[in-house]
Design a protein around this motif. Structure first.
Motif, PDB file in Angstrom:
ATOM      1  N   GLU A  19       0.750  -1.275   0.029  1.00 11.68           N
ATOM      2  CA  GLU A  19      -0.145   0.029   0.002  1.00 11.68           C
ATOM      3  C   GLU A  19       0.884   1.266   0.175  1.00 11.68           C
ATOM      4  O   GLU A  19       0.413   2.120  -0.575  1.00 11.68           O
ATOM      5  CB  GLU A  19      -0.964   0.029   1.243  1.00 11.68           C
ATOM      6  CG  GLU A  19      -2.177  -0.977   1.245  1.00 11.68           C
ATOM      7  CD  GLU A  19      -2.797  -1.003   2.425  1.00 11.68           C
ATOM      8  OE1 GLU A  19      -2.842  -0.140   3.190  1.00 11.68           O
ATOM      9  OE2 GLU A  19      -3.396  -2.092   2.671  1.00 11.68           O
ATOM     10  N   ARG A  20       1.895   1.271   0.923  1.00  9.30           N
ATOM     11  CA  ARG A  20       2.871   2.350   0.941  1.00  9.30           C
ATOM     12  C   ARG A  20       3.625   2.722  -0.398  1.00  9.30           C
ATOM     13  O   ARG A  20       3.706   3.741  -0.908  1.00  9.30           O
ATOM     14  CB  ARG A  20       3.930   2.299   1.887  1.00  9.30           C
ATOM     15  CG  ARG A  20       3.187   2.370   3.273  1.00  9.30           C
ATOM     16  CD  ARG A  20       4.369   2.707   4.375  1.00  9.30           C
ATOM     17  NE  ARG A  20       5.615   2.536   3.943  1.00  9.30           N
ATOM     18  CZ  ARG A  20       6.561   1.372   4.541  1.00  9.30           C
ATOM     19  NH1 ARG A  20       6.042   0.327   5.354  1.00  9.30           N
ATOM     20  NH2 ARG A  20       7.784   1.426   4.265  1.00  9.30           N
ATOM     21  N   ILE A  21       3.839   1.645  -1.082  1.00  8.79           N
ATOM     22  CA  ILE A  21       4.475   1.609  -2.402  1.00  8.79           C
ATOM     23  C   ILE A  21       3.482   2.124  -3.437  1.00  8.79           C
ATOM     24  O   ILE A  21       3.954   3.263  -4.380  1.00  8.79           O
ATOM     25  CB  ILE A  21       5.181   0.360  -3.094  1.00  8.79           C
ATOM     26  CG1 ILE A  21       6.348   0.044  -1.768  1.00  8.79           C
ATOM     27  CG2 ILE A  21       5.758   0.511  -4.563  1.00  8.79           C
ATOM     28  CD1 ILE A  21       6.876  -1.340  -2.301  1.00  8.79           C
ATOM     29  N   ALA A  22       2.394   1.658  -3.445  1.00  7.01           N
ATOM     30  CA  ALA A  22       1.356   2.223  -4.453  1.00  7.01           C
ATOM     31  C   ALA A  22       0.948   3.563  -4.137  1.00  7.01           C
ATOM     32  O   ALA A  22       0.651   4.398  -5.187  1.00  7.01           O
ATOM     33  CB  ALA A  22      -0.014   1.233  -4.277  1.00  7.01           C
ATOM     34  N   ALA A  23       0.977   4.180  -3.079  1.00 10.89           N
ATOM     35  CA  ALA A  23       0.652   5.656  -2.807  1.00 10.89           C
ATOM     36  C   ALA A  23       1.767   6.451  -2.641  1.00 10.89           C
ATOM     37  O   ALA A  23       1.615   7.751  -2.864  1.00 10.89           O
ATOM     38  CB  ALA A  23       0.107   5.512  -1.210  1.00 10.89           C
ATOM     39  N   ALA A  24       2.997   6.003  -3.125  1.00 10.90           N
ATOM     40  CA  ALA A  24       4.167   6.755  -3.370  1.00 10.90           C
ATOM     41  C   ALA A  24       4.031   7.699  -4.501  1.00 10.90           C
ATOM     42  O   ALA A  24       3.430   7.345  -5.540  1.00 10.90           O
ATOM     43  CB  ALA A  24       5.595   6.081  -3.327  1.00 10.90           C
ATOM     44  N   PRO A  25       4.477   8.893  -4.535  1.00 10.04           N
ATOM     45  CA  PRO A  25       4.280  10.050  -5.723  1.00 10.04           C
ATOM     46  C   PRO A  25       5.273   9.337  -6.721  1.00 10.04           C
ATOM     47  O   PRO A  25       6.323   8.991  -6.517  1.00 10.04           O
ATOM     48  CB  PRO A  25       4.573  10.913  -5.261  1.00 10.04           C
ATOM     49  CG  PRO A  25       5.210  10.909  -3.941  1.00 10.04           C
ATOM     50  CD  PRO A  25       5.165   9.633  -3.545  1.00 10.04           C
ATOM     51  N   ASN A  26       4.975   9.503  -7.990  1.00  6.59           N
ATOM     52  CA  ASN A  26       5.908   9.060  -9.128  1.00  6.59           C
ATOM     53  C   ASN A  26       6.397  10.505  -9.681  1.00  6.59           C
ATOM     54  O   ASN A  26       5.713  11.608  -9.458  1.00  6.59           O
ATOM     55  CB  ASN A  26       4.982   8.500 -10.190  1.00  6.59           C
ATOM     56  CG  ASN A  26       4.577   7.020 -10.156  1.00  6.59           C
ATOM     57  OD1 ASN A  26       5.142   6.448  -9.196  1.00  6.59           O
ATOM     58  ND2 ASN A  26       3.201   6.761 -10.497  1.00  6.59           N
ATOM     59  N   PRO A  27       7.631  10.682  -9.992  1.00  6.48           N
ATOM     60  CA  PRO A  27       8.269  11.771 -10.799  1.00  6.48           C
ATOM     61  C   PRO A  27       7.390  12.266 -11.721  1.00  6.48           C
ATOM     62  O   PRO A  27       6.929  11.564 -12.596  1.00  6.48           O
ATOM     63  CB  PRO A  27       9.563  11.234 -11.253  1.00  6.48           C
ATOM     64  CG  PRO A  27       9.490   9.798 -11.284  1.00  6.48           C
ATOM     65  CD  PRO A  27       8.599   9.456 -10.455  1.00  6.48           C
ATOM     66  N   SER A  28       7.369  13.553 -12.036  1.00  4.80           N
ATOM     67  CA  SER A  28       7.004  14.206 -13.263  1.00  4.80           C
ATOM     68  C   SER A  28       7.696  13.870 -14.479  1.00  4.80           C
ATOM     69  O   SER A  28       8.811  13.601 -14.436  1.00  4.80           O
ATOM     70  CB  SER A  28       6.838  15.671 -12.931  1.00  4.80           C
ATOM     71  OG  SER A  28       7.892  16.227 -12.995  1.00  4.80           O
ATOM     72  N   PRO A  29       7.098  14.111 -15.585  1.00  4.39           N
ATOM     73  CA  PRO A  29       7.899  13.955 -16.886  1.00  4.39           C
ATOM     74  C   PRO A  29       8.828  14.916 -16.900  1.00  4.39           C
ATOM     75  O   PRO A  29      10.048  14.645 -17.342  1.00  4.39           O
ATOM     76  CB  PRO A  29       6.555  14.124 -18.185  1.00  4.39           C
ATOM     77  CG  PRO A  29       5.323  14.081 -17.491  1.00  4.39           C
ATOM     78  CD  PRO A  29       5.551  14.162 -15.704  1.00  4.39           C
ATOM     79  N   ALA A  30       8.898  16.226 -16.399  1.00  2.00           N
ATOM     80  CA  ALA A  30       9.908  17.247 -16.394  1.00  2.00           C
ATOM     81  C   ALA A  30      10.967  16.544 -15.623  1.00  2.00           C
ATOM     82  O   ALA A  30      12.282  16.652 -15.904  1.00  2.00           O
ATOM     83  CB  ALA A  30       9.481  18.382 -16.093  1.00  2.00           C
ATOM     84  N   THR A  31      10.840  15.931 -14.409  1.00  2.00           N
ATOM     85  CA  THR A  31      11.883  15.560 -13.447  1.00  2.00           C
ATOM     86  C   THR A  31      12.576  14.302 -14.404  1.00  2.00           C
ATOM     87  O   THR A  31      13.730  14.210 -14.234  1.00  2.00           O
ATOM     88  CB  THR A  31      11.165  14.858 -12.225  1.00  2.00           C
ATOM     89  OG1 THR A  31      10.656  15.816 -11.632  1.00  2.00           O
ATOM     90  CG2 THR A  31      12.329  14.485 -11.503  1.00  2.00           C
ATOM     91  N   LEU A  32      11.977  13.393 -14.994  1.00  2.66           N
ATOM     92  CA  LEU A  32      12.331  12.344 -15.764  1.00  2.66           C
ATOM     93  C   LEU A  32      13.316  12.806 -16.884  1.00  2.66           C
ATOM     94  O   LEU A  32      14.414  12.392 -17.078  1.00  2.66           O
ATOM     95  CB  LEU A  32      11.618  11.342 -16.275  1.00  2.66           C
ATOM     96  CG  LEU A  32      10.471  10.564 -15.099  1.00  2.66           C
ATOM     97  CD1 LEU A  32       9.369   9.871 -15.853  1.00  2.66           C
ATOM     98  CD2 LEU A  32      11.612   9.758 -14.168  1.00  2.66           C
ATOM     99  N   ARG A  33      12.958  13.903 -17.573  1.00  6.46           N
ATOM    100  CA  ARG A  33      13.699  14.478 -18.623  1.00  6.46           C
ATOM    101  C   ARG A  33      15.094  15.164 -17.894  1.00  6.46           C
ATOM    102  O   ARG A  33      16.250  14.947 -18.562  1.00  6.46           O
ATOM    103  CB  ARG A  33      13.021  15.510 -19.296  1.00  6.46           C
ATOM    104  CG  ARG A  33      12.114  15.320 -20.585  1.00  6.46           C
ATOM    105  CD  ARG A  33      11.628  16.300 -21.382  1.00  6.46           C
ATOM    106  NE  ARG A  33      11.117  17.653 -20.698  1.00  6.46           N
ATOM    107  CZ  ARG A  33      10.066  17.496 -20.212  1.00  6.46           C
ATOM    108  NH1 ARG A  33       9.097  16.829 -20.287  1.00  6.46           N
ATOM    109  NH2 ARG A  33       9.649  18.642 -19.632  1.00  6.46           N
ATOM    110  N   HIS A  34      14.862  15.689 -16.648  1.00  8.39           N
ATOM    111  CA  HIS A  34      16.273  16.283 -16.136  1.00  8.39           C
ATOM    112  C   HIS A  34      16.896  15.149 -15.913  1.00  8.39           C
ATOM    113  O   HIS A  34      18.477  15.311 -15.774  1.00  8.39           O
ATOM    114  CB  HIS A  34      15.759  17.322 -15.003  1.00  8.39           C
ATOM    115  CG  HIS A  34      15.389  18.402 -15.186  1.00  8.39           C
ATOM    116  ND1 HIS A  34      14.060  18.657 -15.930  1.00  8.39           N
ATOM    117  CD2 HIS A  34      15.859  19.597 -15.143  1.00  8.39           C
ATOM    118  CE1 HIS A  34      14.059  20.207 -16.267  1.00  8.39           C
ATOM    119  NE2 HIS A  34      14.843  20.592 -15.753  1.00  8.39           N
ATOM    120  N   ARG A  35      16.629  14.179 -15.270  1.00  9.98           N
ATOM    121  CA  ARG A  35      17.556  13.083 -14.893  1.00  9.98           C
ATOM    122  C   ARG A  35      18.117  12.364 -15.818  1.00  9.98           C
ATOM    123  O   ARG A  35      19.088  11.712 -15.599  1.00  9.98           O
ATOM    124  CB  ARG A  35      16.566  11.986 -13.919  1.00  9.98           C
ATOM    125  CG  ARG A  35      16.072  12.348 -12.711  1.00  9.98           C
ATOM    126  CD  ARG A  35      15.439  11.334 -11.978  1.00  9.98           C
ATOM    127  NE  ARG A  35      14.675  12.061 -10.848  1.00  9.98           N
ATOM    128  CZ  ARG A  35      13.658  11.082 -10.246  1.00  9.98           C
ATOM    129  NH1 ARG A  35      13.165   9.963 -10.471  1.00  9.98           N
ATOM    130  NH2 ARG A  35      13.364  11.566  -8.882  1.00  9.98           N
TER     131      ARG A  35
END
Length: 65
Positions: A19-35
């Motif tokens: 449940e904690r893993i499912a509720a964790a926020p995902n990175p935004s597309p902009a964050t993924l592009r920066h990474r």
């Protein structure tokens, strides 16, 4: 040889963890592009190595002042 695919995962053993893993926020597309930007990765790599080099130099030879 041991077959690890038959063993249950942590998510299966502990529903609270799943449940904690499912509720964790995902990175935004902009964050993924920066990474994934090679120039930012190069800058981060160089700046990290520069800081480590400074620390090692200070530890070995002392500070300038």
């Amino acid at each position: 040889m041991t077959d690890f695919s038959a063993s249950p995962t942590i998510e299966e053993l502990c529903p609270a963890t799943a449940e904690r893993i499912a509720a964790a926020p995902n990175p935004s597309p902009a964050t993924l592009r920066h990474r994934q930007d090679p120039l930012l990765q190069l800058f981060s790599f160089v700046s990290f190595n520069w800081r480590i080099l400074r620390l090692v130099t200070i530890a070995k030879f002392g500070s300038k002042s």
